[in-house]
Design a protein around this motif. Structure first.
Motif, PDB file in Angstrom:
ATOM      1  N   ILE A   2      -4.733   4.129   6.931  1.00  0.00           N
ATOM      2  CA  ILE A   2      -4.713   4.619   5.544  1.00  0.00           C
ATOM      3  C   ILE A   2      -6.092   4.435   4.901  1.00  0.00           C
ATOM      4  CG2 ILE A   2      -3.720   4.253   3.247  1.00  0.00           C
ATOM      5  CD1 ILE A   2      -1.066   3.534   4.665  1.00  0.00           C
ATOM      6  N   ALA A   3      -6.747   3.292   5.205  1.00  0.00           N
ATOM      7  CA  ALA A   3      -8.096   3.061   4.650  1.00  0.00           C
ATOM      8  C   ALA A   3      -9.036   4.162   5.118  1.00  0.00           C
ATOM      9  CB  ALA A   3      -8.606   1.684   5.081  1.00  0.00           C
ATOM     10  N   LEU A   4      -8.924   4.498   6.391  1.00  0.00           N
ATOM     11  CA  LEU A   4      -9.780   5.545   6.954  1.00  0.00           C
ATOM     12  C   LEU A   4      -9.496   6.903   6.276  1.00  0.00           C
ATOM     13  CD1 LEU A   4     -10.161   5.464  10.797  1.00  0.00           C
ATOM     14  CD2 LEU A   4     -10.690   7.460   9.446  1.00  0.00           C
ATOM     15  N   MET A   5      -8.221   7.183   6.085  1.00  0.00           N
ATOM     16  CA  MET A   5      -7.863   8.453   5.414  1.00  0.00           C
ATOM     17  C   MET A   5      -8.419   8.501   4.001  1.00  0.00           C
ATOM     18  SD  MET A   5      -3.995   9.434   6.425  1.00  0.00           S
ATOM     19  CE  MET A   5      -3.612   9.981   8.076  1.00  0.00           C
ATOM     20  N   GLU A   6      -8.367   7.336   3.322  1.00  0.00           N
ATOM     21  CA  GLU A   6      -8.886   7.308   1.943  1.00  0.00           C
ATOM     22  C   GLU A   6     -10.406   7.416   1.940  1.00  0.00           C
ATOM     23  OE1 GLU A   6      -5.501   5.010  -0.652  1.00  0.00           O
ATOM     24  OE2 GLU A   6      -7.002   3.765   0.334  1.00  0.00           O
ATOM     25  N   LYS A  40       0.842  -1.208   0.000  1.00  0.00           N
ATOM     26  CA  LYS A  40       0.000   0.000   0.000  1.00  0.00           C
ATOM     27  C   LYS A  40       0.880   1.263   0.000  1.00  0.00           C
ATOM     28  CE  LYS A  40      -3.631   2.287  -0.049  1.00  0.00           C
ATOM     29  NZ  LYS A  40      -4.585   2.221  -1.134  1.00  0.00           N
ATOM     30  N   ILE A  41       1.905   1.255   0.846  1.00  0.00           N
ATOM     31  CA  ILE A  41       2.787   2.432   0.932  1.00  0.00           C
ATOM     32  C   ILE A  41       3.482   2.659  -0.412  1.00  0.00           C
ATOM     33  CG2 ILE A  41       4.916   3.303   1.992  1.00  0.00           C
ATOM     34  CD1 ILE A  41       3.997   1.939   4.609  1.00  0.00           C
ATOM     35  N   ALA A  42       3.926   1.551  -1.037  1.00  0.00           N
ATOM     36  CA  ALA A  42       4.596   1.682  -2.346  1.00  0.00           C
ATOM     37  C   ALA A  42       3.640   2.301  -3.363  1.00  0.00           C
ATOM     38  CB  ALA A  42       5.093   0.319  -2.816  1.00  0.00           C
ATOM     39  N   SER A  43       2.358   1.977  -3.245  1.00  0.00           N
ATOM     40  CA  SER A  43       1.400   2.533  -4.219  1.00  0.00           C
ATOM     41  C   SER A  43       1.157   4.031  -3.967  1.00  0.00           C
ATOM     42  CB  SER A  43       0.079   1.759  -4.182  1.00  0.00           C
ATOM     43  OG  SER A  43      -0.667   2.117  -3.027  1.00  0.00           O
ATOM     44  N   LEU A  44       1.359   4.489  -2.755  1.00  0.00           N
ATOM     45  CA  LEU A  44       1.130   5.901  -2.438  1.00  0.00           C
ATOM     46  C   LEU A  44       2.390   6.755  -2.624  1.00  0.00           C
ATOM     47  CD1 LEU A  44      -0.899   5.476   0.907  1.00  0.00           C
ATOM     48  CD2 LEU A  44      -1.823   6.184  -1.306  1.00  0.00           C
ATOM     49  N   ALA A  45       3.550   6.137  -2.444  1.00  0.00           N
ATOM     50  CA  ALA A  45       4.809   6.892  -2.499  1.00  0.00           C
ATOM     51  C   ALA A  45       5.129   7.279  -3.946  1.00  0.00           C
ATOM     52  CB  ALA A  45       5.940   6.064  -1.905  1.00  0.00           C
ATOM     53  N   GLY A  64       6.922   8.051  -7.601  1.00  0.00           N
ATOM     54  CA  GLY A  64       7.922   7.474  -8.504  1.00  0.00           C
ATOM     55  C   GLY A  64       8.254   6.028  -8.202  1.00  0.00           C
ATOM     56  N   ASP A  65       9.550   5.736  -8.225  1.00  0.00           N
ATOM     57  CA  ASP A  65       9.978   4.339  -8.070  1.00  0.00           C
ATOM     58  C   ASP A  65      10.338   4.010  -6.612  1.00  0.00           C
ATOM     59  OD1 ASP A  65      12.290   5.781  -7.790  1.00  0.00           O
ATOM     60  OD2 ASP A  65      13.536   4.385  -8.955  1.00  0.00           O
ATOM     61  N   LEU A  66       9.719   4.702  -5.664  1.00  0.00           N
ATOM     62  CA  LEU A  66       9.928   4.340  -4.250  1.00  0.00           C
ATOM     63  C   LEU A  66       9.002   3.172  -3.936  1.00  0.00           C
ATOM     64  CD1 LEU A  66      10.340   7.750  -2.372  1.00  0.00           C
ATOM     65  CD2 LEU A  66      11.994   6.380  -3.603  1.00  0.00           C
ATOM     66  N   ASN A  67       9.529   1.976  -4.145  1.00  0.00           N
ATOM     67  CA  ASN A  67       8.666   0.788  -4.115  1.00  0.00           C
ATOM     68  C   ASN A  67       9.028  -0.238  -3.063  1.00  0.00           C
ATOM     69  OD1 ASN A  67       6.859   1.421  -6.212  1.00  0.00           O
ATOM     70  ND2 ASN A  67       8.473   1.019  -7.720  1.00  0.00           N
ATOM     71  N   LYS A  68      10.103   0.004  -2.311  1.00  0.00           N
ATOM     72  CA  LYS A  68      10.516  -1.008  -1.332  1.00  0.00           C
ATOM     73  C   LYS A  68      10.515  -0.379   0.051  1.00  0.00           C
ATOM     74  CE  LYS A  68      11.669  -3.901  -4.639  1.00  0.00           C
ATOM     75  NZ  LYS A  68      10.800  -4.935  -5.097  1.00  0.00           N
ATOM     76  N   VAL A  69       9.950  -1.116   1.008  1.00  0.00           N
ATOM     77  CA  VAL A  69       9.674  -0.514   2.316  1.00  0.00           C
ATOM     78  C   VAL A  69      10.322  -1.327   3.428  1.00  0.00           C
ATOM     79  CG1 VAL A  69       7.826   0.177   3.886  1.00  0.00           C
ATOM     80  CG2 VAL A  69       7.436   0.253   1.412  1.00  0.00           C
ATOM     81  N   TYR A  70      11.066  -0.646   4.282  1.00  0.00           N
ATOM     82  CA  TYR A  70      11.592  -1.296   5.485  1.00  0.00           C
ATOM     83  C   TYR A  70      10.903  -0.677   6.698  1.00  0.00           C
ATOM     84  CZ  TYR A  70      14.376  -3.355   9.037  1.00  0.00           C
ATOM     85  OH  TYR A  70      14.738  -4.093  10.137  1.00  0.00           O
TER      86      TYR A  70
END
Ligand code: PLP
Length: 455
Positions: free
Chosen positions: A340-344, A105-110, A112-118
Motif C-alpha cells: 500500500i505504501a508503494l501504491m501511495e 491502514k485498510i480502515a482509513s482507505l475503506a 464510510g464506517d467500514l472500520n473493522k478488519v478480519y
C-alpha cells in the motif's frame, strides 16, 4: 535441459509436477506431455518461462500482482518482518504490530464506517467469513431465520464450500454446494441478456428480479446480497450504469446487508483503492478483498465490516468463534503495508486512471475483428468475447475451444492471457507502460487474426 536455479532442471520440475494437483484445470489434459507452462522468474510486467522466454504477464499472476513483479520494497519488508517476528497469531488476546497497523491502514482507505478488519488468506475465505459474521450478527439480534444469501448468475466468489455455493452454478457442475442457502439473481449483462430491451429497461428488469426474489423468499429470511462491482471470473461483466446503487437501495430498504466482493476490483485495478464507493457510488456494509492487497507477494485477504455490524457482534454475551491460524500473519501483513505504501508513493491508483483507460481503449479497438463480439470491462480488467456471427451474436461451440486457441496463439507471440470458454480475459499488472500496452494490443490482434484464418 534448462537449469533453472540451484541445480533444479525443467525436467525435474515437470516430473515433480506429476504430483501437483492444479487449480481449475482439466486434470486429464494435464497428463499429456508439455501441457504445463513452467514459470520460473518474473520482473515488472514480465514473467520468464522455463525455456527462457520473456512473456508479458497479461493476467497479473491471477488478477493480483498489481504493483508488478520483483518489487524490492515488498520483498525487503517481508524478510525484515520474518527476522523480527516470524509468526504469532491473532487468536485470543494476542496481536502484533504489522496486523494492527495494516488493519488501521485498510480502515482509513475503506469507505464510510467500514472500520473493522478480519484477515484470512484467500478471497474465498474472506467471503466465507463475511457470511459467517452476518449469520452470527443475525443470531445475536434474535433473527435466526435471516440467513439466506442473494448472489448472481455469473458471479465468482471462490472455491470453499460456501463461496462456491454463492458462485454461479455453472462452476459447480458435478460438484456439490449447500442446498437452499443461496438464490442467484439474473446475470446483469446487457449485451447477452438484454434482448429487445433498452439498457434502461434491462436495468429495471434486473431490479424487478431482486424485488421479486425478496418477495418470494421474505426479507426476514435474507441476510445479504453479495456482488462483485464488475464480475471477474464470470467473464468480466459490467452491469448497466446505476445497477449497484439501485440494488443497494432496495437492500437497505429491506434490511439486507450489501456485501461487495472486491477481491479483484480493489487496490488500483479500476483506478481507486476501493471501487464500490469511488467508482460505483455504493456504500457497502462489508467489503471483502484479497489479491491486490499484497499484490500477491503473500496470501492475504481482508473482510472489512461496518461499525454497526461490529457493535452487534462485540456486544456483551457472545464470542467470536471464528479463526484461522494464519489470520493476519506477520509476513503477509508486512507485505500488505509495503504494497500500500508503494501504491501511495507511486500514485498507482491515480496513474491507472490514465494508463488503464489507454489499455481499455487499445483493446476496445479489437472489436472490428470478425470473431470479436464484445470487448468489455474497465481499465485493467478486460474481457473479449468471441462469436461465430457478429450480427446474431451466435456463440462458438465449447468444443471449438476458441478462447484457448487465441490464448495459445498469444502465448506463442509473447503474451499470457486467460481463456474462459469463448472469452479471453486480461487482468495485467497495473504498471504497464504505453509501449507494453500497444504491444499487448498488437499481439492480440495478430493472434485473433491467426485463429480466424483457421476457422
Ligand atoms: N472473489 C472474486 C471476485 C475472485 O475473483 C476470486 C478469485 O479469483 C475470489 C473471490 C476467490 O479468491 P481466492 O482465489 O483468493 O480464494
Amino acid at each position: 535441459m534448462t537449469v533453472l536455479h540451484h541445480n533444479i532442471s525443467t525436467d525435474m520440475v515437470l516430473a515433480a509436477d506429476d504430483h501437483l494437483i492444479q487449480s481449475f484445470s482439466d486434470l486429464n489434459a494435464l497428463k499429456q506431455e508439455n501441457a504445463r507452462t513452467v514459470i520460473v522468474g518474473a520482473n515488472g510486467a514480465m514473467v520468464r518461462d522455463s525455456g527462457g522466454r520473456e512473456l508479458i504477464d497479461g493476467i497479473g499472476g491471477l488478477w493480483c500482482v498489481n504493483v508488478g513483479h520483483g518489487r524490492r520494497e515488498i520483498i525487503d519488508a517481508i524478510s525484515n518482518q520474518l527476522e523480527t517476528l516470524d509468526f504469532y497469531s491473532t487468536f485470543y488476546n494476542f496481536t502484533h504490530p504489522s496486523a494492527a497497523l495494516l488493519a488501521h491502514k485498510i480502515a482509513s482507505l475503506a469507505p464510510g464506517d467500514l472500520n473493522k478488519v478480519y484477515f484470512a488468506n484467500s478471497g474465498s475465505v474472506a467471503n466465507d467469513t463475511s457470511i459467517r459474521i452476518l449469520h452470527h450478527y443475525n443470531n445475536r439480534l434474535g433473527r435466526p431465520n435471516k440467513k439466506k444469501i442473494l448472489s448472481r448468475i455469473g458471479a465468482y466468489h471462490g472455491s470453499t464450500y460456501l463461496a462456491m455455493t454463492m458462485t454461479t452454478p455453472l462452476y459447480s457442475q458435478n460438484w456439490d454446494t449447500a442446498p437452499g442457502l443461496v438464490h442467484h439473481l439474473r446475470l446483469p449483462h446487457f449485451w447477452r441478456e438484454g434482448g429487445d430491451m433498452t439498457e434502461h429497461e434491462f436495468l429495471d428488469a434486473l431490479v424487478d428480479d431482486l424485488k421479486q426474489n425478496i418477495e418470494n423468499i421474505g426479507a426476514e429470511n435474507i441476510a445479504a446480497f453479495i456482488a462483485e462491482p464488475i464480475m471477474g471470473a464470470g467473464g468480466v461483466i459490467v452491469a448497466p450504469d446505476g445497477y449497484h446503487t439501485r440494488m443497494a437501495a432496495i437492500c437497505r430498504d429491506n434490511d439486507i446487508k450489501y456485501i461487495s466482493d472486491e477481491v479483484v476490483t480493489a487496490f488500483g485495478r479500476l483506478g481507486h483503492f476501493f471501487a464500490s464507493k469511488d467508482v460505483f457510488g455504493v456504500q457497502p456494509d462489508i467489503i471483502n478483498t484479497a489479491k491486490g492487497l499484497t499484490s500477491g507477494y503473500q496470501p492475504l485477504s481482508a473482510t472489512i465490516i461496518s461499525d454497526e455490524i461490529h457493535d452487534v457482534i462485540s456486544a456483551p454475551g457472545g464470542n467470536f468463534l471464528h479463526g484461522m491460524t494464519y489470520s493476519g500473519h506477520p509476513a503477509a501483513a508486512a507485505a500488505g503495508l509495503a504494497n500500500i505504501a508503494l501504491m501511495e508513493n507511486e500514485n498507482i491508483p491515480e496513474r491507472v486512471r490514465t494508463t488503464g483507460k489507454q489499455f481499455e481503449t487499445s483493446l476496445r479497438a479489437l472489436a472490428d475483428l470478425d470473431i470479436v463480439g464484445e470487448v468489455r470491462g474497465s481499465h485493467f480488467m478486460i474481457g473479449i468475447e468471441f462469436v461465430r456471427d457478429k450480427i446474431t451474436k451466435a456463440p462458438f461451440d465449447v468444443t471449438d475451444q476458441i478462447g484457448l486457441k487465441v490464448s495459445q496463439a498469444a502465448q506463442e507471440r509473447g503474451l499470457i492471457a486467460r481463456p474462459l470458454g469463448n472469452i479471453l480475459i486480461l487482468s495485467p499488472t497495473l504498471i504497464m507502460t504505453p509501449d507494453i500496452i500497444e504491444k499487448v494490443a498488437d499481439i492480440l490482434r495478430d493472434s485473433i487474426e491467426a485463429v480466424q484464418k483457421t476457422l
